[in-house]
Design a protein around this motif. Structure first.
Motif, mmCIF file in Angstrom:
data_model
loop_
_atom_site.group_PDB
_atom_site.id
_atom_site.type_symbol
_atom_site.label_atom_id
_atom_site.label_comp_id
_atom_site.label_asym_id
_atom_site.label_seq_id
_atom_site.Cartn_x
_atom_site.Cartn_y
_atom_site.Cartn_z
ATOM 1 N N PRO A 32 0.841 -1.205 0.000
ATOM 2 C CA PRO A 32 0.000 0.000 0.000
ATOM 3 C C PRO A 32 0.872 1.250 0.000
ATOM 4 O O PRO A 32 1.897 1.296 0.682
ATOM 5 N N GLY B 110 0.554 5.455 0.432
ATOM 6 C CA GLY B 110 -0.240 6.653 0.712
ATOM 7 C C GLY B 110 0.484 7.870 0.164
ATOM 8 O O GLY B 110 0.449 8.162 -1.029
ATOM 9 N N THR C 266 5.775 8.924 2.543
ATOM 10 C CA THR C 266 6.680 9.672 3.424
ATOM 11 C C THR C 266 7.274 8.787 4.523
ATOM 12 O O THR C 266 7.902 9.300 5.459
ATOM 13 N N SER D 62 5.450 15.913 8.212
ATOM 14 C CA SER D 62 5.209 15.424 6.852
ATOM 15 C C SER D 62 3.814 15.785 6.350
ATOM 16 O O SER D 62 3.383 15.300 5.297
ATOM 17 N N THR E 235 -0.760 10.925 4.189
ATOM 18 C CA THR E 235 -2.209 10.737 4.000
ATOM 19 C C THR E 235 -2.899 10.220 5.271
ATOM 20 O O THR E 235 -2.253 9.682 6.171
HETATM 21 C C1 LIG Z 1 10.209 14.944 6.657
HETATM 22 C C2 LIG Z 1 9.361 13.978 7.398
HETATM 23 C C3 LIG Z 1 8.775 14.367 8.590
HETATM 24 C C4 LIG Z 1 7.981 13.461 9.287
HETATM 25 N N1 LIG Z 1 7.368 13.881 10.431
HETATM 26 C C5 LIG Z 1 6.545 13.047 11.099
HETATM 27 C C6 LIG Z 1 5.864 13.491 12.274
HETATM 28 O O1 LIG Z 1 5.980 14.631 12.697
HETATM 29 N N2 LIG Z 1 5.041 12.602 12.885
HETATM 30 C C7 LIG Z 1 4.849 11.339 12.401
HETATM 31 O O2 LIG Z 1 4.066 10.590 12.971
HETATM 32 N N3 LIG Z 1 5.505 10.897 11.315
HETATM 33 C C8 LIG Z 1 6.328 11.712 10.643
HETATM 34 N N4 LIG Z 1 6.977 11.272 9.515
HETATM 35 C C9 LIG Z 1 6.797 9.887 9.063
HETATM 36 C C10 LIG Z 1 5.623 9.691 8.065
HETATM 37 O O3 LIG Z 1 5.247 10.908 7.494
HETATM 38 C C11 LIG Z 1 4.449 9.054 8.756
HETATM 39 O O4 LIG Z 1 4.781 7.711 9.046
HETATM 40 C C12 LIG Z 1 3.129 9.087 7.957
HETATM 41 O O5 LIG Z 1 2.102 8.662 8.803
HETATM 42 C C13 LIG Z 1 3.148 8.248 6.714
HETATM 43 O O6 LIG Z 1 2.020 8.577 5.932
HETATM 44 P P1 LIG Z 1 2.005 8.298 4.358
HETATM 45 O O7 LIG Z 1 0.660 8.584 3.853
HETATM 46 O O8 LIG Z 1 3.115 9.013 3.704
HETATM 47 O O9 LIG Z 1 2.266 6.743 4.341
HETATM 48 P P2 LIG Z 1 3.256 5.905 3.428
HETATM 49 O O10 LIG Z 1 4.645 6.376 3.616
HETATM 50 O O11 LIG Z 1 2.740 5.844 2.062
HETATM 51 O O12 LIG Z 1 3.100 4.482 4.111
HETATM 52 C C14 LIG Z 1 3.519 4.229 5.435
HETATM 53 C C15 LIG Z 1 3.220 2.749 5.769
HETATM 54 O O13 LIG Z 1 1.817 2.546 5.856
HETATM 55 C C16 LIG Z 1 1.340 1.695 4.815
HETATM 56 N N5 LIG Z 1 0.126 2.329 4.309
HETATM 57 C C17 LIG Z 1 -0.007 3.555 3.745
HETATM 58 N N6 LIG Z 1 -1.297 3.804 3.466
HETATM 59 C C18 LIG Z 1 -1.993 2.725 3.875
HETATM 60 C C19 LIG Z 1 -3.373 2.371 3.847
HETATM 61 N N7 LIG Z 1 -4.297 3.192 3.384
HETATM 62 N N8 LIG Z 1 -3.732 1.146 4.327
HETATM 63 C C20 LIG Z 1 -2.816 0.297 4.829
HETATM 64 N N9 LIG Z 1 -1.504 0.575 4.872
HETATM 65 C C21 LIG Z 1 -1.097 1.779 4.411
HETATM 66 C C22 LIG Z 1 2.470 1.619 3.796
HETATM 67 O O14 LIG Z 1 2.507 0.406 3.104
HETATM 68 C C23 LIG Z 1 3.695 1.797 4.688
HETATM 69 O O15 LIG Z 1 4.043 0.588 5.298
HETATM 70 C C24 LIG Z 1 7.790 12.152 8.797
HETATM 71 C C25 LIG Z 1 8.388 11.785 7.580
HETATM 72 C C26 LIG Z 1 9.162 12.687 6.890
HETATM 73 C C27 LIG Z 1 9.776 12.277 5.600
#
Ligand SMILES: Cc1cc2nc3c(=O)[nH]c(=O)nc-3n(C[C@H](O)[C@H](O)[C@H](O)COP(=O)(O)OP(=O)(O)OC[C@H]3O[C@@H](n4cnc5c(N)ncnc54)[C@H](O)[C@@H]3O)c2cc1C
Length: 528
Positions: free
Chosen positions: A124, A126, A129, A194, A199
């Motif tokens: 998956p 999102g 990040t 992020s 998402t």
């Molecule tokens: C610059 C930076 C700053 C950050 N700051 C924070 C912060 O302040 N707080 C924090 O908590 N995190 C932070 N993060 C980490 C990250 O943003 C979080 O983990 C965020 O929740 C990931 O969301 P995403 O939509 O990008 O998920 P993705 O990166 O796309 O996926 C994350 C994981 O969840 C799974 N996944 C994604 N969507 C789904 C879905 N709909 N159903 C099932 N599984 C799914 C993916 O397979 C993967 O294993 C940061 C990252 C970066 C790069």
């Protein structure tokens, strides 16, 4: 978002003079290691045949299955230091064989059942990040791997402003969600760094925590229920009622499951009115210990700031909370630890919470710095990660990681981690600058968030792997959690047994076997 950096190319910023000078002093000379252009990246061949691609298109619809480089490359990595280095080291990058974008629960179900029959892994995706290897396209024991993009789950389904609940599509980004809610006068209040790209589904799948967690809680506390699709069927987990005693709460099983148990497609969230007023005030403490004691008192007395953060001496001195001034002499807090506070709510609440918090902080040794440092931090708070790209391009080791522990163990854990990382990087003669802050607080403890700067050696991936192992050992040996909010992914999976125990791991494996008997969902993540 560009594949090899944080944010877009338009957002990229060169290193400021002050940051260059900081790097020069701390890290010394470095060898530039710039990111390649997309056209230069060497990628793995597509392992899916024409019939398989046709089957995928029959499920998702024409135009929603892609094998183009432009689609596969950006979904091949998240945004950890390892991920960003991968692009910068000359090698063939394993990318997903195809990117698929279903639009309904029924299509996701059909897709997962097809993948289970066809021996194809499903990752998956999102916002991409992840900073723990969560979206890496690992094939596991399967022939191929597809990236399941949630982009088309992008609608706000319904809003119950009387109860303060709204159902959001899992693919909505932070800004999309807040804009849609604002039309109803509502807000979620989840602002991780992020936020611009991550998402709703990603927040739930990783148990994210935002910068306003002192006021609005962690993301998992905001979730009322979720729709989840597994290879075994579609289900709603969580309560229709505000609370329930009907056995264990099944939504907790999916929160933090990182796509290994099912695909989260919709999330029903607890939302609140957009705050009427805000107040800001920064303080400085003579040292980290007195600052931690004061922040603890604020949380334990529930005086109610929406944001409370405390930087240690080194982070304060490098001005890390003010993106454009990193490395400049911090005139606000030259000697001591900077503490930022922010308050949101009705005018009366903001005024009373601010006064009670400020009185307590002053009583416990703080000096007020006024509101300017907090306003500066708020303005630049989503911009800082852009600087990491410039540092990486210049050949600097730059990464962040986090943990959490009880208040009484904070000094012990901080000391152990600092020693572990300094020693691990010191072995290779890479001086490490270790910065730390407290940004998520609880009655019984807090998280510790570290930023590391050092010199990359000639094998930077192995160098950081070695350091990361020492850090994780220090964390588990000194009663920290392997992750407070970044999740487990691939990078922490080997330490899950220490975290949850053998029996705990057995429970998670049993759930996985029940919901995903072929094991196609996100192999190699969360579970070792
Ligand atoms: C610059 C930076 C700053 C950050 N700051 C924070 C912060 O302040 N707080 C924090 O908590 N995190 C932070 N993060 C980490 C990250 O943003 C979080 O983990 C965020 O929740 C990931 O969301 P995403 O939509 O990008 O998920 P993705 O990166 O796309 O996926 C994350 C994981 O969840 C799974 N996944 C994604 N969507 C789904 C879905 N709909 N159903 C099932 N599984 C799914 C993916 O397979 C993967 O294993 C940061 C990252 C970066 C790069």
């Amino acid at each position: 978002m560009s594949f090899s950096i944080w944010g877009s190319e338009q957002e990229a910023k060169p290193l400021s003079k002050s940051l260059q000078s900081l790097v020069g002093k701390v890290v010394g000379n470095t060898t530039p290691r710039p990111a390649p252009a997309l056209a230069e990246v060497k990628i793995s061949e597509c392992a899916l045949d024409a019939a398989q691609l046709e089957a995928l298109e029959a499920i998702c619809g024409a135009g929603y299955v892609s094998t183009e480089r432009e689609q596969r490359i950006p979904r091949a990595r998240g945004k950890s230091y390892f991920d960003l280095l991968d692009w910068r080291v000359d090698q063939v990058i394993d990318v997903p064989d195809a990117v698929v974008a279903p639009k309904s629960n029924e299509q996701v179900l059909e897709l997962l059942q097809w993948a289970s029959k066809s021996s194809v892994a499903v990752v998956p995706f999102g916002g991409g990040t992840s900073v723990v290897g969560g979206v890496s396209p690992l094939r596991g024991r399967f022939n191929a791997v597809i990236s399941l993009d949630l982009t088309r789950f992008d609608a706000i389904e319904d809003v119950d402003s009387i109860s303060g609940e709204a159902t959001l599509g899992a693919g909505m980004s932070g800004p999309q969600a807040e804009i849609a809610l604002a039309e109803h006068g509502l807000q979620l209040g989840h602002f991780p760094q992020s936020f611009p790209y991550a998402t709703i589904g990603g927040f739930a799948a990783t148990r994210s925590s935002g910068q306003n967690s002192a006021g609005y809680g962690r993301f998992d506390e905001m979730v009322a229920s979720m729709e989840v699709v597994t290879p075994q069927g579609i289900m709603t987990v969580g309560d229709a009622a505000p609370a329930s005693a009907a056995g264990p709460d099944l939504k907790e099983l999916f929160m933090g499951s990182e796509g290994t148990f099912g695909i989260i497609t919709k999330v029903r969230l607890k939302v609140h009115p957009i705050p009427e007023a805000k107040a800001y005030e920064a303080f400085v403490f003579p040292d980290f210990a007195s600052g931690v004691a004061a922040v603890r008192a604020v949380e334990q007395h529930k005086t109610g700031p929406t944001v409370i953060r405390l930087s240690d001496e080194i982070e304060s001195a490098t001005n890390l909370t003010s993106t454009d001034a990193i490395g400049e002499q911090d005139t606000a807090a030259p000697h001591g630890c900077l503490c930022l506070t922010m308050y949101e709510g009705t005018r009366e609440h903001v005024a009373s919470r601010h006064e009670e918090t400020r009185n307590l902080l002053l009583e416990m040794g703080a000096t007020s710095l006024g509101e300017a440092p907090v306003r500066k931090w708020e303005k630049g708070r989503f911009g800082a990660p852009v600087l990491r790209d410039a540092l990486l391009d210049a050949g600097v080791l730059c990464e962040t990681f986090e943990t959490a522990t009880t208040w009484s163990n904070v000094p012990n854990l901080k000391k152990a981690i600092t020693a572990a990382v300094t020693e691990a990087l010191g072995e290779g003669n890479s001086v490490a600058l270790v910065l730390c802050h407290v940004s998520h607080v609880y009655a019984n403890g807090c998280s510790l968030y570290f930023t590391i700067l050092g010199a990359q050696d000639e094998a930077p991936i192995e160098q950081w792997r070695h350091a990361k192992l020492s850090i994780l050992r220090a964390i588990t040996e000194h009663n920290g959690t392997i992750t407070h909010h970044h999740a487990v992914g691939t990078d922490h999976a080997d330490f899950m047994q220490q975290e949850v125990g053998q029996l705990g791991l057995g429970i998670l494996r049993a759930v996985k076997d029940h919901l995903d008997p072929q094991g196609v969902l996100n192999p190699g993540k969360l579970l070792p």
